[in-house]
Design a protein around this motif. Structure first.
Motif, PDB file in Angstrom:
ATOM      1  N   PRO A   1       0.831  -1.205   0.000  1.00  0.00           N
ATOM      2  CA  PRO A   1       0.000   0.000   0.000  1.00  0.00           C
ATOM      3  C   PRO A   1       0.872   1.265   0.000  1.00  0.00           C
ATOM      4  CG  PRO A   1      -0.021  -1.012   2.152  1.00  0.00           C
ATOM      5  CD  PRO A   1       0.759  -1.935   1.270  1.00  0.00           C
ATOM      6  N   LEU A   2       0.333   2.332  -0.565  1.00  0.00           N
ATOM      7  CA  LEU A   2       1.032   3.613  -0.629  1.00  0.00           C
ATOM      8  C   LEU A   2       1.103   4.231   0.760  1.00  0.00           C
ATOM      9  CD1 LEU A   2       2.134   5.365  -2.951  1.00  0.00           C
ATOM     10  CD2 LEU A   2      -0.029   6.579  -2.950  1.00  0.00           C
ATOM     11  N   ALA A   3       0.002   4.070   1.494  1.00  0.00           N
ATOM     12  CA  ALA A   3      -0.043   4.572   2.864  1.00  0.00           C
ATOM     13  C   ALA A   3      -1.033   3.721   3.638  1.00  0.00           C
ATOM     14  CB  ALA A   3      -0.496   6.029   2.869  1.00  0.00           C
ATOM     15  N   GLU A   4      -0.730   3.536   4.929  1.00  0.00           N
ATOM     16  CA  GLU A   4      -1.656   2.749   5.742  1.00  0.00           C
ATOM     17  C   GLU A   4      -2.347   3.618   6.767  1.00  0.00           C
ATOM     18  OE1 GLU A   4      -0.357  -1.375   6.800  1.00  0.00           O
ATOM     19  OE2 GLU A   4       1.528  -0.638   5.958  1.00  0.00           O
ATOM     20  N   TRP A   5      -1.758   4.789   6.981  1.00  0.00           N
ATOM     21  CA  TRP A   5      -2.321   5.653   8.002  1.00  0.00           C
ATOM     22  C   TRP A   5      -2.386   7.072   7.467  1.00  0.00           C
ATOM     23  CZ3 TRP A   5      -1.542   9.944  10.920  1.00  0.00           C
ATOM     24  CH2 TRP A   5      -2.325  10.046  12.085  1.00  0.00           C
ATOM     25  N   PRO A   6      -3.382   7.840   7.671  1.00  0.00           N
ATOM     26  CA  PRO A   6      -4.607   7.585   8.459  1.00  0.00           C
ATOM     27  C   PRO A   6      -5.607   6.708   7.715  1.00  0.00           C
ATOM     28  CG  PRO A   6      -4.677   9.781   7.526  1.00  0.00           C
ATOM     29  CD  PRO A   6      -3.369   9.194   7.129  1.00  0.00           C
ATOM     30  N   ILE A   7      -5.525   6.682   6.389  1.00  0.00           N
ATOM     31  CA  ILE A   7      -6.406   5.772   5.669  1.00  0.00           C
ATOM     32  C   ILE A   7      -5.533   4.900   4.779  1.00  0.00           C
ATOM     33  CG2 ILE A   7      -8.592   7.043   5.644  1.00  0.00           C
ATOM     34  CD1 ILE A   7      -7.580   8.123   2.826  1.00  0.00           C
TER      35      ILE A   7
END
Lengths: 251, 327
Positions: B84-90
């Protein structure tokens, strides 16, 4: 007081040690042409630039239709109803004559951020533009490129653009500059009819035009207004005669 | 119909005919070459909004071209490695879908154009050129020094991204996608140049004082034009990356900005079809002169000099005559 659409209250401006504008006050009332005259270097341009919003005064305030516009920029003052014409014609030279007046009508309407709307197919805008051209006698050159106009026609177009804005106040910087006899006469007639719509603050060197048109005249010398009054009063004023008219009378 | 319209139609049809011919005689390399022309023309169409209509000499359009490229590279590399590109905040996943990538490329380029424009449009003339150039260099050095996405080596994407219902690895289908986008962009710019906004923008280029005097703020016009310009060039960057299936910091170099500007100048500054004509000329020169000598840029330079000195309207100006104020 209530009749003054434009009011300049005790504005001053200096550039270094040079006082270009010293406590100048003047007002422009409904239905009048108020001429501002003065020898070269008297500070007329500085005053005009401050009223139009290109230059901020060091002190004093400028009021337009009862609102203090001292801190406003040029475009805001224009939207509020102050319309300026330039000493040296300032037009979009590569555009047609019609496009220049349509631009004025567009500015007046205030919806310039329309990306798929062709202003030259908008009958409202085109009619407003054509009407303005008609009044200054330029209708027949509407499709010409502005750069191809004669000097006199450019001056007329400058006034036509001003007309499309239906302003509250006209600020005209030497509209007769560089016009021949015939051109001056036409322009004088146009301005004469205009005062009923909105008062004109007229800066002008052409004394025949000034005395023919102006209801009141203010004389600016070395950044100071030395006299304000009707044509006859100004002619008779000894201070004015020595400072200004006297020099010309000897020519 | 006006001569310029005819020249435009011939260019657009010619650009379509060449790859179709190449398809018939089975010359996939020519199709790729035509795709390159289309994408570079699109980048030029973007710059032309700022440079041609608004008179904004931006030497930093590589920023948007590169951002488009990296939007594609970053999204596709995450999709490729299933991270994933980012896990946080979404949770944000990568993507291999062209429409999604285009949207991201446009949005990012637009936002960055807004920021760069808001700052650099406070200046004008040579300062504006220098500031846009400086932003370009900033992005260039940033991309070099960011190891997460390949740093100096760039990013390779092994499979071309997907477009619903098409096989994008087929050169002619990918050409078709790019060609349609270019035509839409040309239509948009042509409408724009005749719109109220276009009239005011062109007037502000010719005489800013006049525009202010009718109550319009030139700064806002220019900022909007700069953003539109950046978005189109950003989209071209995303397509360019997809064409090569490779992104590298070279997309951010000032040479890239210069080349995009050369398309516009060769073709005709401010003419709707100018960048198309310019990109065709550029690629033809690169292809034929590049075959003769490694130093083909000498000839390009001479041609550019000739255009600037003797044919200000560029190729379109030579073919279709001087620009007529349309009414």
């Amino acid at each position: 007081m209530t009749e003054a659409l434009l009011e300049v209250r005790e504005i001053s401006k200096s550039f270094g040690a040079v006082l270009a504008c010293a406590d100048v006050s003047l007002d422009l009332r409904i239905g009048e042409i108020h001429a501002l005259i003065g020898p070269n270097g008297a500070g007329k341009s500085t005053l005009i630039r401050q009223i139009a919003g290109n230059l901020k005064p060091d002190a004093g305030s400028i009021h337009l239709a009862g609102r203090d516009v001292t801190g406003w920029d040029t475009a805001s003052r224009s939207r509020a109803g102050l319309c300026r014409t330039f000493q040296i014609s300032s037009l979009a030279m590569e555009m047609t004559v019609l496009q220049n007046v349509v631009l004025g009508a567009l500015g007046r309407r205030g919806d310039v951020f329309r990306f798929f709307h062709d202003p030259l197919k908008d009958t409202g805008l085109v009619e407003a533009g054509m009407h303005a051209l008609e009044r200054v006698g330029l209708r027949h050159v509407a499709r010409d490129r502005t750069a191809d106009l004669s000097h006199g026609q450019r001056r007329q177009l400058e006034v036509a653009v001003a007309l499309t804005l239906s302003p509250k106040v006209f600020l005209m910087d030497e509209p007769m500059a560089g016009l021949g006899m015939e051109g001056s006469r036409t322009m004088t007639a146009v301005l004469d009819g205009l005062r009923a719509e909105a008062p004109i603050l007229l800066v002008e060197h052409d004394m025949d035009a000034v005395f023919a048109l102006a209801d009141r005249i203010s004389v600016l010398v070395y950044g100071e207004i030395i006299a304000t009054g009707t044509g006859a009063e100004i002619r008779a004023d000894p201070l004015v005669r020595s400072a200004y008219l006297g020099e010309e009378a000897t020519v | 119909m006006r001569r310029e319209t005819w020249v435009g139609i011939i260019l657009v049809l010619g650009l379509l005919a060449v790859p179709l011919w190449a398809l018939a005689v089975d010359e996939p390399y020519t199709i790729t070459l035509a795709t390159r022309v289309v994408i570079l023309a699109l980048a030029g169409v973007g710059l032309n909004v700022a440079l041609g209509l608004g008179g904004l000499v931006s030497l930093g359009h590589a920023v948007f071209f590169g951002l488009g490229g990296y939007a594609m590279g970053i999204l596709a590399s995450h999709a490729q490695s299933y991270t994933p590109l980012a896990e946080w905040p979404i949770l944000i996943e990568g993507s291999k879908s062209m429409p999604v990538i285009w949207l991201v490329a446009c949005a990012v380029s637009g936002l960055v154009a807004l920021a760069i424009g808001a700052l650099s449009l406070r200046t004008s003339g040579v300062y504006f050129i220098m500031i846009t150039l400086a932003f370009g260099q900033m992005f260039y050095f940033f991309s070099i020094s960011w190891p997460a996405y390949g740093g100096e080596d760039g990013l390779s994407i092994y499979v071309r991204n997907e477009f619903p219902g098409l096989n994008t690895l087929d050169p002619i289908q990918f050409f078709g996608v790019c060609y349609v986008i270019l035509c839409l962009a040309l239509l948009l710019v042509s409408k724009l140049s005749r719109s109220s906004f276009g009239l005011a923008l062109v007037a502000a280029r010719q005489n800013a004082e006049r525009v202010q005097a009718v109550g319009i703020e030139p700064y806002r016009l220019r900022l909007v034009a700069f953003v539109i310009s950046g978005v189109i060039t950003g989209l071209a960057g995303a397509l360019f990356a997809d064409l090569n299936r490779f992104v590298s910091p070279s997309m951010f170099t000032w040479q890239t900005s210069g080349e995009i500007m050369i398309f516009v100048i060769l073709g005709g500054v401010g003419r709707v079809m100018g960048p198309v004509a310019g990109a065709i000329m550029f690629i033809l020169l690169e292809h034929f002169l590049g075959g003769l000598s490694e130093y083909w840029h000498i000839y390009l330079g001479a041609l550019l000099l000739g255009v600037v000195l003797f044919a200000r309207g560029g190729l379109i100006g030579v073919l279709a005559g001087r620009e007529v104020a349309h009414d």
